[in-house]
Design a protein around this motif. Structure first.
Motif, PDB file in Angstrom:
ATOM      1  N   ILE A  72       0.856  -1.178   0.000  1.00  0.00           N
ATOM      2  CA  ILE A  72       0.000   0.000   0.000  1.00  0.00           C
ATOM      3  C   ILE A  72       0.894   1.230   0.000  1.00  0.00           C
ATOM      4  O   ILE A  72       1.692   1.422   0.919  1.00  0.00           O
ATOM      5  CB  ILE A  72      -0.940   0.019   1.222  1.00  0.00           C
ATOM      6  CG1 ILE A  72      -1.863  -1.211   1.192  1.00  0.00           C
ATOM      7  CG2 ILE A  72      -1.760   1.299   1.240  1.00  0.00           C
ATOM      8  CD1 ILE A  72      -2.769  -1.321   2.401  1.00  0.00           C
ATOM      9  N   ASP A  73       0.786   2.021  -1.050  1.00  0.00           N
ATOM     10  CA  ASP A  73       1.647   3.194  -1.222  1.00  0.00           C
ATOM     11  C   ASP A  73       3.119   2.833  -1.022  1.00  0.00           C
ATOM     12  O   ASP A  73       3.880   3.549  -0.377  1.00  0.00           O
ATOM     13  CB  ASP A  73       1.224   4.316  -0.271  1.00  0.00           C
ATOM     14  CG  ASP A  73      -0.121   4.917  -0.636  1.00  0.00           C
ATOM     15  OD1 ASP A  73      -0.459   4.906  -1.830  1.00  0.00           O
ATOM     16  OD2 ASP A  73      -0.844   5.374   0.262  1.00  0.00           O
ATOM     17  N   ASP A  86     -10.803   0.375  -2.624  1.00  0.00           N
ATOM     18  CA  ASP A  86      -9.413   0.681  -2.960  1.00  0.00           C
ATOM     19  C   ASP A  86      -9.150   0.306  -4.415  1.00  0.00           C
ATOM     20  O   ASP A  86      -9.489  -0.801  -4.852  1.00  0.00           O
ATOM     21  CB  ASP A  86      -8.446  -0.104  -2.070  1.00  0.00           C
ATOM     22  CG  ASP A  86      -8.283   0.484  -0.688  1.00  0.00           C
ATOM     23  OD1 ASP A  86      -8.741   1.625  -0.463  1.00  0.00           O
ATOM     24  OD2 ASP A  86      -7.688  -0.193   0.183  1.00  0.00           O
ATOM     25  N   ALA A 108      -1.785  -1.256  -3.972  1.00  0.00           N
ATOM     26  CA  ALA A 108      -2.801  -0.219  -3.763  1.00  0.00           C
ATOM     27  C   ALA A 108      -2.085   1.114  -3.643  1.00  0.00           C
ATOM     28  O   ALA A 108      -1.164   1.263  -2.845  1.00  0.00           O
ATOM     29  CB  ALA A 108      -3.608  -0.503  -2.496  1.00  0.00           C
ATOM     30  N   GLU A 109      -2.500   2.077  -4.455  1.00  0.00           N
ATOM     31  CA  GLU A 109      -1.838   3.373  -4.474  1.00  0.00           C
ATOM     32  C   GLU A 109      -2.860   4.490  -4.282  1.00  0.00           C
ATOM     33  O   GLU A 109      -3.930   4.485  -4.898  1.00  0.00           O
ATOM     34  CB  GLU A 109      -1.101   3.591  -5.803  1.00  0.00           C
ATOM     35  CG  GLU A 109       0.079   2.653  -6.032  1.00  0.00           C
ATOM     36  CD  GLU A 109       1.301   3.030  -5.205  1.00  0.00           C
ATOM     37  OE1 GLU A 109       1.304   4.143  -4.633  1.00  0.00           O
ATOM     38  OE2 GLU A 109       2.249   2.220  -5.152  1.00  0.00           O
ATOM     39  N   THR A 110      -2.525   5.467  -3.438  1.00  0.00           N
ATOM     40  CA  THR A 110      -3.362   6.652  -3.260  1.00  0.00           C
ATOM     41  C   THR A 110      -3.227   7.547  -4.483  1.00  0.00           C
ATOM     42  O   THR A 110      -2.117   7.811  -4.949  1.00  0.00           O
ATOM     43  CB  THR A 110      -2.936   7.426  -1.997  1.00  0.00           C
ATOM     44  OG1 THR A 110      -3.126   6.590  -0.857  1.00  0.00           O
ATOM     45  CG2 THR A 110      -3.749   8.698  -1.837  1.00  0.00           C
ATOM     46  N   SER A 111      -4.361   8.016  -5.006  1.00  0.00           N
ATOM     47  CA  SER A 111      -4.327   8.898  -6.171  1.00  0.00           C
ATOM     48  C   SER A 111      -3.982  10.329  -5.782  1.00  0.00           C
ATOM     49  O   SER A 111      -3.203  11.000  -6.461  1.00  0.00           O
ATOM     50  CB  SER A 111      -5.681   8.874  -6.890  1.00  0.00           C
ATOM     51  OG  SER A 111      -5.978   7.583  -7.352  1.00  0.00           O
ATOM     52  N   GLN A 113      -4.003  13.020  -1.970  1.00  0.00           N
ATOM     53  CA  GLN A 113      -4.418  13.303  -0.604  1.00  0.00           C
ATOM     54  C   GLN A 113      -4.066  14.749  -0.290  1.00  0.00           C
ATOM     55  O   GLN A 113      -3.009  15.245  -0.659  1.00  0.00           O
ATOM     56  CB  GLN A 113      -3.785  12.359   0.402  1.00  0.00           C
ATOM     57  CG  GLN A 113      -2.271  12.377   0.472  1.00  0.00           C
ATOM     58  CD  GLN A 113      -1.744  11.430   1.528  1.00  0.00           C
ATOM     59  OE1 GLN A 113      -2.479  10.963   2.397  1.00  0.00           O
ATOM     60  NE2 GLN A 113      -0.453  11.134   1.469  1.00  0.00           N
ATOM     61  N   LYS A 160      -8.275  11.504   1.593  1.00  0.00           N
ATOM     62  CA  LYS A 160      -7.407  10.629   0.800  1.00  0.00           C
ATOM     63  C   LYS A 160      -8.288   9.938  -0.227  1.00  0.00           C
ATOM     64  O   LYS A 160      -9.331   9.379   0.122  1.00  0.00           O
ATOM     65  CB  LYS A 160      -6.717   9.604   1.686  1.00  0.00           C
ATOM     66  CG  LYS A 160      -5.846   8.605   0.930  1.00  0.00           C
ATOM     67  CD  LYS A 160      -5.284   7.539   1.850  1.00  0.00           C
ATOM     68  CE  LYS A 160      -4.197   8.112   2.749  1.00  0.00           C
ATOM     69  NZ  LYS A 160      -3.505   7.027   3.501  1.00  0.00           N
ATOM     70  N   SER A 162      -8.706   7.238  -3.516  1.00  0.00           N
ATOM     71  CA  SER A 162      -8.235   6.144  -4.348  1.00  0.00           C
ATOM     72  C   SER A 162      -9.138   6.085  -5.569  1.00  0.00           C
ATOM     73  O   SER A 162     -10.358   6.229  -5.453  1.00  0.00           O
ATOM     74  CB  SER A 162      -8.304   4.821  -3.576  1.00  0.00           C
ATOM     75  OG  SER A 162      -7.866   3.738  -4.376  1.00  0.00           O
ATOM     76  N   ARG A 175     -12.819   5.256  -3.713  1.00  0.00           N
ATOM     77  CA  ARG A 175     -12.889   5.297  -2.255  1.00  0.00           C
ATOM     78  C   ARG A 175     -12.370   6.638  -1.762  1.00  0.00           C
ATOM     79  O   ARG A 175     -11.366   7.142  -2.283  1.00  0.00           O
ATOM     80  CB  ARG A 175     -12.069   4.172  -1.604  1.00  0.00           C
ATOM     81  CG  ARG A 175     -12.178   4.184  -0.074  1.00  0.00           C
ATOM     82  CD  ARG A 175     -11.383   3.062   0.580  1.00  0.00           C
ATOM     83  NE  ARG A 175     -11.459   3.143   2.027  1.00  0.00           N
ATOM     84  CZ  ARG A 175     -12.425   2.613   2.775  1.00  0.00           C
ATOM     85  NH1 ARG A 175     -13.406   1.952   2.189  1.00  0.00           N
ATOM     86  NH2 ARG A 175     -12.422   2.743   4.086  1.00  0.00           N
TER      87      ARG A 175
END
Length: 415
Positions: A72-73, A86, A108-111, A113, A160, A162, A175
């Motif tokens: 994750i990230d 996610d 899983a990557e945050t788009s 934040q 944040k 996703s 999400r």
């Protein structure tokens, strides 16, 4: 678009590919993952939002996670750290003898934040770090929000997100989570790189990386996450940290692909999706519309295979509609279909407020309080929130999101 952009979806996969095993799912769409001879395909690439658990479910397909490497990230994690909605990338394999999909690597990557700068309720969009975030009926909100949809968000909130990106600053959120930390970051692929000026563009924003201390060598079309802040004039983003997500491709000609995203540009006989070049032909099946409906900004899911130039040859394209109907209240009737061979019930109908709602393997199912849930858990009288596509000619709604229960005051605030 440079073909190396496809590595956005498959970053790290070659270095991290591990053997996974266990039982998983077979469904009506699974034949598209197997080649014409019926032999197992060793590498399957998947990108899309998590629609459920009991393994990890994307687009109705179960991917067993036993033995999978999960990040994750960029940080090691486990399946319990993943959340409904996610947006993830998976490298998986398929075992025909057991009809099992096994994930080797899940990313899983945050788009994006940061702080909400503006809200356009009419368009269903919020602005964070100059990124336009589209909130739709299938957007999952975490349990810290007492409302659903764009009404849950206020200017100044730190969130944040996703989701999928069109590579130019528009993201459709799968999400949204409350994010109390002050760190601001967003992801995209590098264009207009200027090593002399130490700048590049990322999703339409000018980024200055002169103080980032980035030890690696940035390349055009690298997929990265930048952390920092805009300068006082708002003209450029000053990056204090850059994390590269670029990695060598583990795939060869014939590798199978399932991805979802926003169409980035369209050209004769093809388009780009998630940074990947896609070609279609008269043999391509189109669901939910016609090939002429595939335009920039349209959300689609596709299945296909890579050729020896790493272009995706589309076998099936499904247009994902916008425009959803909110339905909430107590369940009045339940008609669930029989369990499949894996003893899972994933299809059926509910009646809520006199409306008939159909559910299938693509319906995202969870608890309003953030818990994981399955369709077989629903009972008559349960309070549910449903986001559904408009009714068809028979008056039946198709549920894209089903959440069991809600927080106190939710219904009163929405009425």
């Amino acid at each position: 678009m440079n073909p190396m952009n496809v590595s956005r979806v498959f970053a790290y996969l070659m270095a991290l590919a591990l053997t996974a095993c266990g039982a998983s799912n077979s469904n009506e769409g699974s034949a598209s993952i197997i080649d014409g001879s019926g032999a197992p395909v060793p590498d399957i690439a998947v990108a899309g939002p998590i629609g459920g658990f009991g393994s990890v479910i994307v687009e109705g397909v179960h991917y067993q996670t036993d033995g999978a490497s999960i990040y994750i990230d960029g940080e090691p994690a486990n399946e319990q750290d993943l959340n409904l909605g996610d947006f993830i990338s998976i490298q998986a394999s398929y075992d025909k003898s057991t009809q099992t999909y096994s994930a080797k690597v899940i990313l899983a990557e945050t788009s994006v934040q940061g702080e909400v700068q503006a809200i356009d309720a009419e368009r269903g969009e919020v602005m964070v770090l100059g990124q336009r975030i589209s909130i739709e009926g299938e957007t999952v909100f975490d349990e810290q929000f007492s409302l659903r949809g764009i009404a849950a968000i206020k200017i100044g909130d730190r969130i944040k997100v996703s989701g999928g990106s069109d590579g130019s600053g528009r993201i459709y959120a799968t999400r949204i989570s409350a994010n109390p930390v002050s760190e601001a970051s967003f992801a995209g692929y590098v264009v207009r790189l200027d090593h002399t000026a130490m700048t590049f563009e990322l999703n339409g924003a000018l980024v200055d990386y002169s103080v980032a201390g980035f030890a690696g060598y940035l390349r055009q079309y690298d997929w990265i996450t930048v952390t920092g802040a805009f300068n006082d004039s708002g003209e450029r983003f000053i990056a204090t940290h850059i994390r590269s997500q670029q990695g060598p491709l583990p795939y060869s000609a014939g590798a199978q692909v399932r991805i979802e995203g926003l169409v980035e540009n369209v050209y004769e006989g093809g388009f780009t999706l998630q940074g990947s070049p896609v070609r279609y032909s008269s043999a391509t099946t189109v669901e939910g519309g016609r090939i002429s409906d595939v335009k920039v900004g349209i959300k689609i899911a596709l299945e296909g295979s890579q050729d020896n130039q790493r272009t995706i040859i589309a076998k099936r394209i499904r247009l994902i509609p916008n425009g959803f109907t909110e339905i909430y209240g107590a369940i009045e009737r339940i008609d669930l279909d029989s369990a499949d061979k894996f003893k899972r019930i994933e299809t059926g109908t509910l009646v809520v407020g006199g409306k008939t709602i159909a559910l299938d393997r693509r319906t995202i199912i969870g608890g309003f309080d953030g818990r994981r849930a399955r369709l077989e858990e629903v009972r008559i009288g349960d309070n549910v929130y449903i986001s559904a596509m408009p009714a068809n000619a028979e008056g039946v709604y198709f549920a894209r999101l089903l959440e069991l229960g809600w927080r106190k005051g939710f219904m009163g605030e929405r009425d």
